[in-house]
Scaffold this motif. Structure first.
Motif, PDB file in Angstrom:
ATOM      1  N   VAL A 131       0.832  -1.206   0.000  1.00 11.44           N
ATOM      2  CA  VAL A 131       0.000   0.000   0.000  1.00 11.44           C
ATOM      3  C   VAL A 131       0.866   1.255   0.000  1.00 11.44           C
ATOM      4  CG1 VAL A 131      -1.887   1.212   1.136  1.00 11.44           C
ATOM      5  CG2 VAL A 131      -1.746  -1.275   1.292  1.00 11.44           C
ATOM      6  N   VAL A 132       0.621   2.092  -0.993  1.00  8.15           N
ATOM      7  CA  VAL A 132       1.319   3.365  -1.148  1.00  8.15           C
ATOM      8  C   VAL A 132       0.475   4.447  -0.485  1.00  8.15           C
ATOM      9  CG1 VAL A 132       2.065   5.037  -2.892  1.00  8.15           C
ATOM     10  CG2 VAL A 132       2.323   2.593  -3.329  1.00  8.15           C
ATOM     11  N   PRO A 133       1.075   5.344   0.297  1.00  6.44           N
ATOM     12  CA  PRO A 133       0.245   6.354   0.966  1.00  6.44           C
ATOM     13  C   PRO A 133      -0.402   7.333  -0.010  1.00  6.44           C
ATOM     14  CG  PRO A 133       2.575   6.873   1.245  1.00  6.44           C
ATOM     15  CD  PRO A 133       2.508   5.525   0.577  1.00  6.44           C
ATOM     16  N   ARG A 134      -1.551   7.815   0.367  1.00  2.00           N
ATOM     17  CA  ARG A 134      -2.203   8.924  -0.348  1.00  2.00           C
ATOM     18  C   ARG A 134      -2.683   9.870   0.717  1.00  2.00           C
ATOM     19  NH1 ARG A 134      -5.941   7.643  -5.688  1.00  2.00           N
ATOM     20  NH2 ARG A 134      -5.585   9.810  -6.230  1.00  2.00           N
ATOM     21  N   PRO A 135      -2.721  11.163   0.425  1.00  2.00           N
ATOM     22  CA  PRO A 135      -3.203  12.097   1.443  1.00  2.00           C
ATOM     23  C   PRO A 135      -4.611  11.695   1.861  1.00  2.00           C
ATOM     24  CG  PRO A 135      -2.302  13.275  -0.448  1.00  2.00           C
ATOM     25  CD  PRO A 135      -2.371  11.829  -0.832  1.00  2.00           C
ATOM     26  N   GLY A 136      -4.939  11.875   3.111  1.00  2.00           N
ATOM     27  CA  GLY A 136      -6.297  11.568   3.538  1.00  2.00           C
ATOM     28  C   GLY A 136      -6.348  10.514   4.613  1.00  2.00           C
ATOM     29  N   GLY A 137      -5.204  10.108   5.100  1.00  2.00           N
ATOM     30  CA  GLY A 137      -5.247   9.233   6.268  1.00  2.00           C
ATOM     31  C   GLY A 137      -4.683   7.859   6.035  1.00  2.00           C
ATOM     32  N   ALA A 138      -4.570   7.120   7.132  1.00  2.00           N
ATOM     33  CA  ALA A 138      -3.968   5.795   7.096  1.00  2.00           C
ATOM     34  C   ALA A 138      -4.884   4.831   6.345  1.00  2.00           C
ATOM     35  CB  ALA A 138      -3.737   5.302   8.517  1.00  2.00           C
ATOM     36  N   PRO A 139      -4.305   3.904   5.603  1.00  2.00           N
ATOM     37  CA  PRO A 139      -5.124   2.935   4.879  1.00  2.00           C
ATOM     38  C   PRO A 139      -5.824   1.977   5.843  1.00  2.00           C
ATOM     39  CG  PRO A 139      -2.790   2.379   4.704  1.00  2.00           C
ATOM     40  CD  PRO A 139      -2.866   3.694   5.404  1.00  2.00           C
ATOM     41  N   ALA A 140      -7.036   1.604   5.475  1.00  2.00           N
ATOM     42  CA  ALA A 140      -7.794   0.656   6.286  1.00  2.00           C
ATOM     43  C   ALA A 140      -7.885  -0.657   5.517  1.00  2.00           C
ATOM     44  CB  ALA A 140      -9.187   1.215   6.549  1.00  2.00           C
ATOM     45  N   ILE A 141      -6.964  -1.568   5.817  1.00  2.00           N
ATOM     46  CA  ILE A 141      -6.954  -2.860   5.131  1.00  2.00           C
ATOM     47  C   ILE A 141      -7.973  -3.785   5.784  1.00  2.00           C
ATOM     48  CG2 ILE A 141      -5.551  -4.892   4.594  1.00  2.00           C
ATOM     49  CD1 ILE A 141      -4.383  -2.669   3.140  1.00  2.00           C
ATOM     50  N   TRP A 145      -6.562  -9.871   4.469  1.00  2.00           N
ATOM     51  CA  TRP A 145      -5.581  -9.547   3.438  1.00  2.00           C
ATOM     52  C   TRP A 145      -4.207  -9.402   4.079  1.00  2.00           C
ATOM     53  CZ3 TRP A 145      -7.012  -8.829  -1.791  1.00  2.00           C
ATOM     54  CH2 TRP A 145      -8.398  -8.813  -2.023  1.00  2.00           C
ATOM     55  N   VAL A 146      -3.195  -9.940   3.415  1.00  3.39           N
ATOM     56  CA  VAL A 146      -1.822  -9.755   3.893  1.00  3.39           C
ATOM     57  C   VAL A 146      -1.280  -8.502   3.219  1.00  3.39           C
ATOM     58  CG1 VAL A 146       0.480 -10.742   4.004  1.00  3.39           C
ATOM     59  CG2 VAL A 146      -1.532 -12.242   4.093  1.00  3.39           C
TER      60      VAL A 146
END
Ligand code: ATP
Ligand code: MG
Length: 189
Positions: A131-141, A145-146
């Motif tokens: 997962v590559v960051p995008r503005p707007g907050g931490a990713p919610a996996i 999923w690994v």
């Protein structure tokens, strides 16, 4: 030669921009991959309902221009050649004939949507997700999923923003690689 580890970066690329370029560079820098394949969606079914996605051939040409020369990266038309909706799982099945492992490379905005993808629970058993960051907050996996994070300074740019703001020729240069500009301007719609 069989490939050990392949990164798969799929998208609509209408148009490809410096955020995509940054993501591909960051993925290459991880040294996790022997090759990174960019697939241009033939029919991006999750984007149906949006006004008009540029023709696949134009998006492919723009992606080739944008990502030309990036380390490890090859742009593929396999999802365009395939009839019907562009399901990632079909692409992964094809790629696993050549590669030992396939990792999806996605922007953080897509993380929370993974469970909506076609045959999601099966796909989750087949790939890891970088997962590559995008503005707007931490990713919610979602659970199941690994995944891992790919380090990158976030780039605040999207194709939607470029389409909606109708930048002129000079401003476009801030958003997309030079070679994309004539192709994009030729299809303003
Ligand atoms: P749209 O606004 O039309 O959705 P987009 O800019 O999100 O366009 P896509 O073609 O939808 O581009 O995305 C392809 C992939 O690139 C997705 O995994 C997406 O999360 C990722 N991505 C797009 N823009 C960025 C960015 N600025 N930083 C990191 N990843 C990005
Ligand atoms: Mg998007």
């Amino acid at each position: 030669m069989t490939l050990r580890r392949l990164g798969l970066f799929g998208g609509t690329f209408d148009p490809p921009h410096f955020g995509h370029v940054a993501a591909l560079r960051a993925a290459a820098r991880t040294h996790r991959f022997n090759r990174i394949e960019v697939t241009v969606a033939g029919d991006p079914y999750l984007k149906r309902g949006r006004d008009s996605v540029r023709p696949a051939a134009v998006r492919l040409a723009m992606a080739e221009a944008a990502f030309d020369g990036l380390d490890l990266v090859v742009v593929s038309d396999r999802e365009i050649r395939r009839a019907g909706p562009s399901y990632t799982i079909d692409t992964v099945r094809e790629l696993l004939r050549e590669a030992d492992e396939v990792d999806l490379i996605i922007g953080a905005d897509l993380a929370s949507q993974l469970d909506r993808w076609h045959e999601a629970s099966e796909l989750a058993t087949m790939v890891r997700v970088g997962v590559v960051p995008r503005p707007g907050g931490a990713p919610a996996i979602p659970v199941g999923w690994v995944s891992y994070e790919i380090a990158m300074e976030p780039v605040d740019l999207s194709s939607t923003y470029i389409r909606d703001t109708h930048p002129d020729h000079e401003n476009l240069r801030e958003f997309v690689p030079e070679g994309v500009i004539p192709l994009y301007e030729g299809f303003r719609g």
